[in-house]
Motif scaffolding. Sequence first.
Motif, mmCIF file in Angstrom:
data_model
loop_
_atom_site.group_PDB
_atom_site.id
_atom_site.type_symbol
_atom_site.label_atom_id
_atom_site.label_comp_id
_atom_site.label_asym_id
_atom_site.label_seq_id
_atom_site.Cartn_x
_atom_site.Cartn_y
_atom_site.Cartn_z
ATOM 1 N N LEU A 93 0.960 -1.043 0.047
ATOM 2 C CA LEU A 93 0.151 -0.055 0.113
ATOM 3 C C LEU A 93 0.876 1.397 0.068
ATOM 4 O O LEU A 93 1.845 1.456 1.073
ATOM 5 C CB LEU A 93 -1.062 -0.046 1.312
ATOM 6 C CG LEU A 93 -1.900 1.333 1.358
ATOM 7 C CD1 LEU A 93 -2.807 1.251 0.147
ATOM 8 C CD2 LEU A 93 -2.518 1.285 2.761
ATOM 9 N N ILE A 94 0.681 2.189 -0.969
ATOM 10 C CA ILE A 94 1.623 3.061 -1.179
ATOM 11 C C ILE A 94 0.618 4.616 -0.741
ATOM 12 O O ILE A 94 -0.285 4.819 -1.145
ATOM 13 C CB ILE A 94 2.124 3.625 -2.481
ATOM 14 C CG1 ILE A 94 2.474 2.283 -3.098
ATOM 15 C CG2 ILE A 94 3.018 4.755 -2.488
ATOM 16 C CD1 ILE A 94 3.023 2.554 -4.418
ATOM 17 N N LYS A 95 0.844 4.890 0.508
ATOM 18 C CA LYS A 95 0.086 6.232 0.963
ATOM 19 C C LYS A 95 0.880 7.496 0.319
ATOM 20 O O LYS A 95 2.181 7.427 0.429
ATOM 21 C CB LYS A 95 -0.061 6.147 2.525
ATOM 22 C CG LYS A 95 -0.562 5.143 3.119
ATOM 23 C CD LYS A 95 -0.611 5.120 4.532
ATOM 24 C CE LYS A 95 -1.606 4.105 5.263
ATOM 25 N NZ LYS A 95 -1.651 4.099 6.687
ATOM 26 N N ILE A 96 0.051 8.426 -0.175
ATOM 27 C CA ILE A 96 0.606 9.730 -0.460
ATOM 28 C C ILE A 96 -0.181 11.129 -0.091
ATOM 29 O O ILE A 96 -1.540 10.680 -0.256
ATOM 30 C CB ILE A 96 0.897 9.516 -2.183
ATOM 31 C CG1 ILE A 96 1.736 10.687 -2.831
ATOM 32 C CG2 ILE A 96 -0.451 9.067 -2.670
ATOM 33 C CD1 ILE A 96 1.964 10.592 -4.213
ATOM 34 N N ASP A 97 0.293 11.873 0.297
ATOM 35 C CA ASP A 97 -0.448 13.120 0.721
ATOM 36 C C ASP A 97 -0.662 14.313 -0.394
ATOM 37 O O ASP A 97 -0.867 15.256 -0.147
ATOM 38 C CB ASP A 97 0.223 13.745 2.052
ATOM 39 C CG ASP A 97 1.474 14.284 1.812
ATOM 40 O OD1 ASP A 97 2.259 14.266 0.473
ATOM 41 O OD2 ASP A 97 2.119 14.685 2.776
ATOM 42 N N ALA A 98 -0.030 13.962 -1.600
ATOM 43 C CA ALA A 98 -0.565 14.607 -2.800
ATOM 44 C C ALA A 98 -0.667 14.127 -4.014
ATOM 45 O O ALA A 98 -0.701 12.607 -3.881
ATOM 46 C CB ALA A 98 0.733 15.746 -3.280
ATOM 47 N N GLN A 99 -1.070 14.543 -5.062
ATOM 48 C CA GLN A 99 -1.501 13.908 -6.551
ATOM 49 C C GLN A 99 -0.259 13.297 -6.681
ATOM 50 O O GLN A 99 -0.218 12.146 -7.356
ATOM 51 C CB GLN A 99 -2.151 14.768 -7.450
ATOM 52 C CG GLN A 99 -2.439 13.979 -8.782
ATOM 53 C CD GLN A 99 -3.144 14.827 -9.839
ATOM 54 O OE1 GLN A 99 -3.951 15.557 -9.447
ATOM 55 N NE2 GLN A 99 -2.686 14.692 -11.100
ATOM 56 N N GLU A 100 1.056 13.902 -7.268
ATOM 57 C CA GLU A 100 2.003 13.374 -7.735
ATOM 58 C C GLU A 100 3.095 12.506 -6.799
ATOM 59 O O GLU A 100 3.407 13.200 -5.836
ATOM 60 C CB GLU A 100 2.469 14.656 -8.533
ATOM 61 C CG GLU A 100 3.645 14.196 -9.408
ATOM 62 C CD GLU A 100 4.364 15.220 -10.338
ATOM 63 O OE1 GLU A 100 4.925 14.948 -11.458
ATOM 64 O OE2 GLU A 100 4.110 16.496 -10.083
ATOM 65 N N VAL A 101 3.473 11.577 -7.286
ATOM 66 C CA VAL A 101 4.728 10.844 -6.842
ATOM 67 C C VAL A 101 5.907 11.680 -6.740
ATOM 68 O O VAL A 101 6.128 12.188 -7.797
ATOM 69 C CB VAL A 101 4.672 9.472 -7.503
ATOM 70 C CG1 VAL A 101 6.225 8.774 -6.944
ATOM 71 C CG2 VAL A 101 3.468 8.510 -7.352
ATOM 72 N N PRO A 102 6.798 11.821 -5.653
ATOM 73 C CA PRO A 102 7.711 12.592 -5.834
ATOM 74 C C PRO A 102 8.788 12.141 -6.866
ATOM 75 O O PRO A 102 9.035 10.896 -7.142
ATOM 76 C CB PRO A 102 8.212 12.404 -4.475
ATOM 77 C CG PRO A 102 7.773 11.242 -3.965
ATOM 78 C CD PRO A 102 6.517 11.304 -4.509
ATOM 79 N N ILE A 103 9.563 13.129 -7.518
ATOM 80 C CA ILE A 103 10.515 12.687 -8.586
ATOM 81 C C ILE A 103 11.601 12.214 -8.140
ATOM 82 O O ILE A 103 12.500 11.571 -8.831
ATOM 83 C CB ILE A 103 10.420 14.085 -9.526
ATOM 84 C CG1 ILE A 103 11.438 13.697 -10.782
ATOM 85 C CG2 ILE A 103 11.156 15.067 -8.753
ATOM 86 C CD1 ILE A 103 10.762 12.645 -11.608
ATOM 87 N N MET A 104 12.176 12.676 -7.009
ATOM 88 C CA MET A 104 13.478 12.294 -6.321
ATOM 89 C C MET A 104 14.737 12.726 -7.386
ATOM 90 O O MET A 104 14.538 13.834 -7.805
ATOM 91 C CB MET A 104 13.417 10.738 -6.009
ATOM 92 C CG MET A 104 12.158 10.256 -5.009
ATOM 93 S SD MET A 104 11.829 11.357 -3.635
ATOM 94 C CE MET A 104 13.751 10.923 -2.773
ATOM 95 N N ASP A 105 15.465 11.703 -7.846
ATOM 96 C CA ASP A 105 16.384 12.028 -8.589
ATOM 97 C C ASP A 105 16.062 11.879 -10.362
ATOM 98 O O ASP A 105 16.994 11.768 -10.976
ATOM 99 C CB ASP A 105 17.702 11.463 -8.379
ATOM 100 C CG ASP A 105 17.756 9.932 -8.562
ATOM 101 O OD1 ASP A 105 16.877 9.239 -8.870
ATOM 102 O OD2 ASP A 105 18.813 9.259 -8.660
#
Length: 458
Positions: A93-105
């Motif tokens: 389960l991937i919990k996320i607090d915004a629409q977009e997954v972080p880009i990281m590098d």
Amino acid sequence: MGEKQKTISKEVSLTDIGLHTGQKVNLTFCPAQENFGIKFQRIDLEDHPIIEANVDYVSEVQRGTTLTKNGNSVSTIEHSLAALTGLGIDNCLIKIDAQEVPIMDGSSTPFVNILKEAGIKEQDSEKDYLIIKEPIKFSIEDQGIELIALPDDHFSVKSMIDYDSPVLGQQHASMENIQDFEDEIASSRTFCFLHELEFLAQNNLIKGGDLSNAIVVVDKVIEKERLNQIAQLLGKPTVEVTSKGILDNIELRHENEAARHKLLDIVGDLTLVGKPIKGKIIATKPGHGPNTEFAKLIKKRSKEMETKFDVSKTVLDVEGIKKILPHRPPMLMVDRIIELSPDKVVGVKNVSVNEDLFRGHFPDQPIFPGVLQVEAMAQVGGVLVLSQFEDPENYLTYFMKIDKVKFRKMVVPGDQIVFEISYLTPYRRGVAHMAGKAYVNGTLVTEAEMMAKIDKVK
């Protein structure tokens, strides 16, 4: 014993910004039970809606893959999904607090590292593979795009890109086994051309863009003045073009990093079929659009393969059926039985344009009536029940109930309907409770639950 499903041992989190939104994002990978699959949860929204990693929910493929369910979206999902698949993780389960997954590098490595930090835990249930049993091909011929899946005993990917660019040229990348993902593919970062970057920046479409998370390809000579304008646009003091034709923001990790990243995207996008794949993938000019359409096709063909029956076999011909069922033409709706066991039966009905009913149903658009599909299904079920008796000719079956009937697709003359019937509950006291499904060319057209009473009449 087969391979076991895997999840992670504990929750782990990371924080960064979304490439396109520029919004700070907290993402948490959580352990999940067996057969849970991979799902996203928008914890910033009311009721914390779940969005399954399912290709049926793909809603956008420009610059990344977006899923939308009931109006709730999660975007730029491919790098995180590739990391999960690359590590063999089935349930998370991937919990996320915004629409977009972080880009990281711009690669999958940060996700791989945090998942390994969590620890990978083997579960009791076996992995449920999607096995490629025959070639599957998706192509857009006028663009030279082609993706092919071939039968194999493990998952591998070969990718070729060609942007008609003097800098990139034609590049190839391959991953012979999913175990190679972490070392050979995960670190490859996203890339774009300078003219794309300028357009996105000018239109405020990369609010989280940072020259540290993308390879920027420059395939034309750029004047110093324009380079200064680009630097200002991107919020950098200066930028230069290296001898390799890329901006000097980063060093390449691989000579063919662009092709490797496209392979990474394939791994992430194909995760959306919902099962780990056993098959060889060969991709020419892949992208999120073709990748996800290919995933839809693989999923569709997989369902067809799961429901594919050997219609060349005959366990009972029409004369054998007449020894079990009391029905006779024109009400005998079963032509052959191709499988018969104590718990399941598979029968075939060939729909001919010469059947008298089509004179009235309908003269200009002949359609095989749904009620007759259910009747044919019930007759196949009758073979299942009555075949257990030594004297089936002395028994009749009567409908008691028909439930959960769904007609999913029209059946027309020329179609061959394959009916699969099995018991929902064990047969007892003269009552049979069965589930039936009808397929045409591997596609489910009708389904129903039926209950029948069996009476001895002679």
